[in-house]
Design a protein around this motif. Structure first.
Motif, PDB file in Angstrom:
ATOM      1  N   SER A 148      24.057  37.432  32.804  1.00  0.00           N
ATOM      2  CA  SER A 148      23.601  38.647  33.988  1.00  0.00           C
ATOM      3  C   SER A 148      24.219  39.885  34.111  1.00  0.00           C
ATOM      4  CB  SER A 148      22.726  37.967  35.390  1.00  0.00           C
ATOM      5  OG  SER A 148      22.945  38.636  36.669  1.00  0.00           O
ATOM      6  N   THR A 149      24.293  41.242  33.777  1.00  0.00           N
ATOM      7  CA  THR A 149      25.178  41.749  34.487  1.00  0.00           C
ATOM      8  C   THR A 149      25.540  42.263  35.897  1.00  0.00           C
ATOM      9  OG1 THR A 149      24.419  42.908  32.447  1.00  0.00           O
ATOM     10  CG2 THR A 149      26.112  43.924  33.921  1.00  0.00           C
ATOM     11  N   PRO A 150      24.426  42.672  36.278  1.00  0.00           N
ATOM     12  CA  PRO A 150      24.921  42.843  37.901  1.00  0.00           C
ATOM     13  C   PRO A 150      25.736  41.517  38.547  1.00  0.00           C
ATOM     14  CG  PRO A 150      22.125  42.885  37.785  1.00  0.00           C
ATOM     15  CD  PRO A 150      23.870  42.485  36.154  1.00  0.00           C
ATOM     16  N   ILE A 151      25.389  39.972  38.032  1.00  0.00           N
ATOM     17  CA  ILE A 151      26.242  39.352  38.996  1.00  0.00           C
ATOM     18  C   ILE A 151      27.694  39.473  38.020  1.00  0.00           C
ATOM     19  CG2 ILE A 151      26.562  36.666  39.241  1.00  0.00           C
ATOM     20  CD1 ILE A 151      23.252  36.229  39.064  1.00  0.00           C
ATOM     21  N   ILE A 152      28.099  39.303  37.165  1.00  0.00           N
ATOM     22  CA  ILE A 152      29.696  39.615  36.190  1.00  0.00           C
ATOM     23  C   ILE A 152      29.981  40.542  36.788  1.00  0.00           C
ATOM     24  CG2 ILE A 152      31.249  39.619  34.402  1.00  0.00           C
ATOM     25  CD1 ILE A 152      28.943  38.183  32.479  1.00  0.00           C
ATOM     26  N   ALA A 153      29.624  41.567  36.984  1.00  0.00           N
ATOM     27  CA  ALA A 153      30.280  43.059  37.471  1.00  0.00           C
ATOM     28  C   ALA A 153      30.608  42.597  38.731  1.00  0.00           C
ATOM     29  CB  ALA A 153      29.372  44.077  37.469  1.00  0.00           C
ATOM     30  N   ALA A 154      29.856  42.047  39.659  1.00  0.00           N
ATOM     31  CA  ALA A 154      30.201  41.856  41.110  1.00  0.00           C
ATOM     32  C   ALA A 154      31.028  41.370  41.608  1.00  0.00           C
ATOM     33  CB  ALA A 154      28.929  41.711  41.988  1.00  0.00           C
ATOM     34  N   ASN A 155      31.161  40.217  40.993  1.00  0.00           N
ATOM     35  CA  ASN A 155      31.360  39.170  41.350  1.00  0.00           C
ATOM     36  C   ASN A 155      33.585  39.573  40.866  1.00  0.00           C
ATOM     37  OD1 ASN A 155      30.633  36.772  43.135  1.00  0.00           O
ATOM     38  ND2 ASN A 155      29.151  37.357  40.934  1.00  0.00           N
ATOM     39  N   CYS A 156      33.360  40.009  39.323  1.00  0.00           N
ATOM     40  CA  CYS A 156      34.346  41.006  39.521  1.00  0.00           C
ATOM     41  C   CYS A 156      35.248  41.460  40.339  1.00  0.00           C
ATOM     42  CB  CYS A 156      34.528  41.144  37.832  1.00  0.00           C
ATOM     43  SG  CYS A 156      34.833  40.273  36.388  1.00  0.00           S
ATOM     44  N   VAL A 157      34.833  42.233  40.081  1.00  0.00           N
ATOM     45  CA  VAL A 157      35.751  43.370  41.764  1.00  0.00           C
ATOM     46  C   VAL A 157      35.774  42.699  42.982  1.00  0.00           C
ATOM     47  CG1 VAL A 157      35.069  45.130  43.696  1.00  0.00           C
ATOM     48  CG2 VAL A 157      34.312  45.066  40.520  1.00  0.00           C
ATOM     49  N   THR A 158      34.435  41.966  43.412  1.00  0.00           N
ATOM     50  CA  THR A 158      34.845  41.164  44.696  1.00  0.00           C
ATOM     51  C   THR A 158      35.775  40.157  44.465  1.00  0.00           C
ATOM     52  OG1 THR A 158      32.351  41.151  45.031  1.00  0.00           O
ATOM     53  CG2 THR A 158      33.531  39.651  46.355  1.00  0.00           C
ATOM     54  N   LEU A 159      36.198  39.226  43.222  1.00  0.00           N
ATOM     55  CA  LEU A 159      37.681  38.086  43.298  1.00  0.00           C
ATOM     56  C   LEU A 159      38.752  39.072  43.621  1.00  0.00           C
ATOM     57  CD1 LEU A 159      37.283  35.299  42.577  1.00  0.00           C
ATOM     58  CD2 LEU A 159      37.823  36.041  40.477  1.00  0.00           C
ATOM     59  N   VAL A 160      38.964  40.721  43.274  1.00  0.00           N
ATOM     60  CA  VAL A 160      40.360  41.431  43.404  1.00  0.00           C
ATOM     61  C   VAL A 160      40.508  41.886  44.975  1.00  0.00           C
ATOM     62  CG1 VAL A 160      41.128  43.348  42.843  1.00  0.00           C
ATOM     63  CG2 VAL A 160      40.253  41.761  41.189  1.00  0.00           C
ATOM     64  N   PHE A 161      39.151  41.756  45.606  1.00  0.00           N
ATOM     65  CA  PHE A 161      39.143  42.744  46.754  1.00  0.00           C
ATOM     66  C   PHE A 161      39.014  40.890  47.653  1.00  0.00           C
ATOM     67  CE2 PHE A 161      36.312  46.217  46.321  1.00  0.00           C
ATOM     68  CZ  PHE A 161      37.290  46.725  46.290  1.00  0.00           C
ATOM     69  N   CYS A 162      38.983  39.596  47.657  1.00  0.00           N
ATOM     70  CA  CYS A 162      38.858  38.774  48.249  1.00  0.00           C
ATOM     71  C   CYS A 162      40.597  38.462  47.715  1.00  0.00           C
ATOM     72  CB  CYS A 162      37.801  37.584  47.413  1.00  0.00           C
ATOM     73  SG  CYS A 162      37.202  36.834  48.479  1.00  0.00           S
ATOM     74  N   GLY A 163      40.881  38.371  46.750  1.00  0.00           N
ATOM     75  CA  GLY A 163      41.802  37.917  46.604  1.00  0.00           C
ATOM     76  C   GLY A 163      43.355  38.659  47.150  1.00  0.00           C
ATOM     77  N   TYR A 164      43.436  40.106  47.444  1.00  0.00           N
ATOM     78  CA  TYR A 164      43.569  40.966  48.083  1.00  0.00           C
ATOM     79  C   TYR A 164      43.607  39.912  49.717  1.00  0.00           C
ATOM     80  CZ  TYR A 164      46.495  44.869  49.261  1.00  0.00           C
ATOM     81  OH  TYR A 164      47.583  45.539  49.447  1.00  0.00           O
ATOM     82  N   ILE A 165      42.764  40.506  49.890  1.00  0.00           N
ATOM     83  CA  ILE A 165      42.297  39.942  51.531  1.00  0.00           C
ATOM     84  C   ILE A 165      43.114  38.864  52.095  1.00  0.00           C
ATOM     85  CG2 ILE A 165      40.989  39.294  53.840  1.00  0.00           C
ATOM     86  CD1 ILE A 165      38.816  41.590  52.004  1.00  0.00           C
ATOM     87  N   LEU A 166      42.822  37.806  51.347  1.00  0.00           N
ATOM     88  CA  LEU A 166      43.594  36.925  51.633  1.00  0.00           C
ATOM     89  C   LEU A 166      45.169  36.412  51.289  1.00  0.00           C
ATOM     90  CD1 LEU A 166      42.438  33.669  51.666  1.00  0.00           C
ATOM     91  CD2 LEU A 166      42.495  33.121  48.819  1.00  0.00           C
ATOM     92  N   PHE A 167      45.626  37.506  50.206  1.00  0.00           N
ATOM     93  CA  PHE A 167      46.930  37.650  50.772  1.00  0.00           C
ATOM     94  C   PHE A 167      47.699  38.375  52.079  1.00  0.00           C
ATOM     95  CE2 PHE A 167      50.616  40.993  49.955  1.00  0.00           C
ATOM     96  CZ  PHE A 167      50.997  40.691  48.972  1.00  0.00           C
ATOM     97  N   MET A 168      46.917  39.432  52.002  1.00  0.00           N
ATOM     98  CA  MET A 168      47.211  40.255  53.641  1.00  0.00           C
ATOM     99  C   MET A 168      47.153  39.073  54.556  1.00  0.00           C
ATOM    100  SD  MET A 168      46.203  43.736  53.568  1.00  0.00           S
ATOM    101  CE  MET A 168      44.276  43.908  53.024  1.00  0.00           C
ATOM    102  N   LYS A 169      46.047  38.029  54.643  1.00  0.00           N
ATOM    103  CA  LYS A 169      45.606  36.965  55.809  1.00  0.00           C
ATOM    104  C   LYS A 169      47.417  36.092  55.705  1.00  0.00           C
ATOM    105  CE  LYS A 169      44.231  34.258  58.364  1.00  0.00           C
ATOM    106  NZ  LYS A 169      44.191  33.888  59.712  1.00  0.00           N
ATOM    107  N   VAL A 170      47.949  35.982  54.716  1.00  0.00           N
ATOM    108  CA  VAL A 170      48.833  35.059  54.543  1.00  0.00           C
ATOM    109  C   VAL A 170      50.063  35.841  55.205  1.00  0.00           C
ATOM    110  CG1 VAL A 170      50.504  33.918  52.818  1.00  0.00           C
ATOM    111  CG2 VAL A 170      47.833  33.844  52.555  1.00  0.00           C
ATOM    112  N   LYS A 171      49.979  36.801  54.886  1.00  0.00           N
ATOM    113  CA  LYS A 171      50.771  37.896  55.262  1.00  0.00           C
ATOM    114  C   LYS A 171      50.755  38.311  56.898  1.00  0.00           C
ATOM    115  CE  LYS A 171      53.388  42.036  53.233  1.00  0.00           C
ATOM    116  NZ  LYS A 171      53.305  43.034  53.443  1.00  0.00           N
ATOM    117  N   TYR A 172      49.708  38.656  57.494  1.00  0.00           N
ATOM    118  CA  TYR A 172      50.045  39.065  58.250  1.00  0.00           C
ATOM    119  C   TYR A 172      49.364  38.315  59.534  1.00  0.00           C
ATOM    120  CZ  TYR A 172      50.734  43.579  56.227  1.00  0.00           C
ATOM    121  OH  TYR A 172      51.913  44.871  55.574  1.00  0.00           O
ATOM    122  N   GLY A 173      48.535  37.331  59.074  1.00  0.00           N
ATOM    123  CA  GLY A 173      47.480  35.981  59.748  1.00  0.00           C
ATOM    124  C   GLY A 173      47.826  35.310  60.596  1.00  0.00           C
ATOM    125  N   LYS A 174      49.028  35.409  61.322  1.00  0.00           N
ATOM    126  CA  LYS A 174      49.957  34.489  61.845  1.00  0.00           C
ATOM    127  C   LYS A 174      49.831  34.810  63.275  1.00  0.00           C
ATOM    128  CE  LYS A 174      52.293  31.086  58.801  1.00  0.00           C
ATOM    129  NZ  LYS A 174      51.176  31.632  57.780  1.00  0.00           N
TER     130      LYS A 174
END
Lengths: 85, 85
Positions: free
Chosen positions: A59-85
């Protein structure tokens, strides 16, 4: 593009791009205290699994969407660790 | 259950249940200031579209996961409006 692929693409755009305002908000406020660390850890693992599912079902839409979401989500996770305290 | 459906089910469980810790966190702290309202509005619309995509492609994991995610996401949206100020 058939209508089913179109709806999948719209869905992918929305669930993927929805993370952009959250990223911008954390950037502006330098605060991520109210965000749940566990939410983004579990969500990232889930998105990675959806990616595998998309590859296996071809499924092309599932592949494309989740590739980008994984990058965004990883970045938010990084910022949560940095700014979440 | 074949392995593809199993991976889809794991993926659905993760991306759906990931919202639970966020819900619990808002309940405990009565604060949702750092959450982006636009993220959850766009995300809820995207999840509704994935639900339609799941129905049209006959994918049980996509249907089940997005039904529950929509309820969780709607509830976080409600709490964001209530506690987000």
């Amino acid at each position: 593009m058939d209508s089913v692929t179109f709806i999948g693409t719209v869905a992918g755009f929305c669930t993927t791009l929805s993370f952009l305002p959250q990223m911008i908000k954390i950037h502006r406020t330098k605060s991520a205290h109210d965000l749940s660390l566990f939410m983004f850890i579990i969500f990232a693992f889930g998105v990675a699994s959806w990616l595998v599912y998309g590859v296996l079902t071809g499924s092309t839409p599932i592949i494309a969407a989740n590739c980008v979401t994984l990058v965004f989500c990883g970045y938010i996770l990084f910022m949560k660790v940095k700014y979440g305290k």
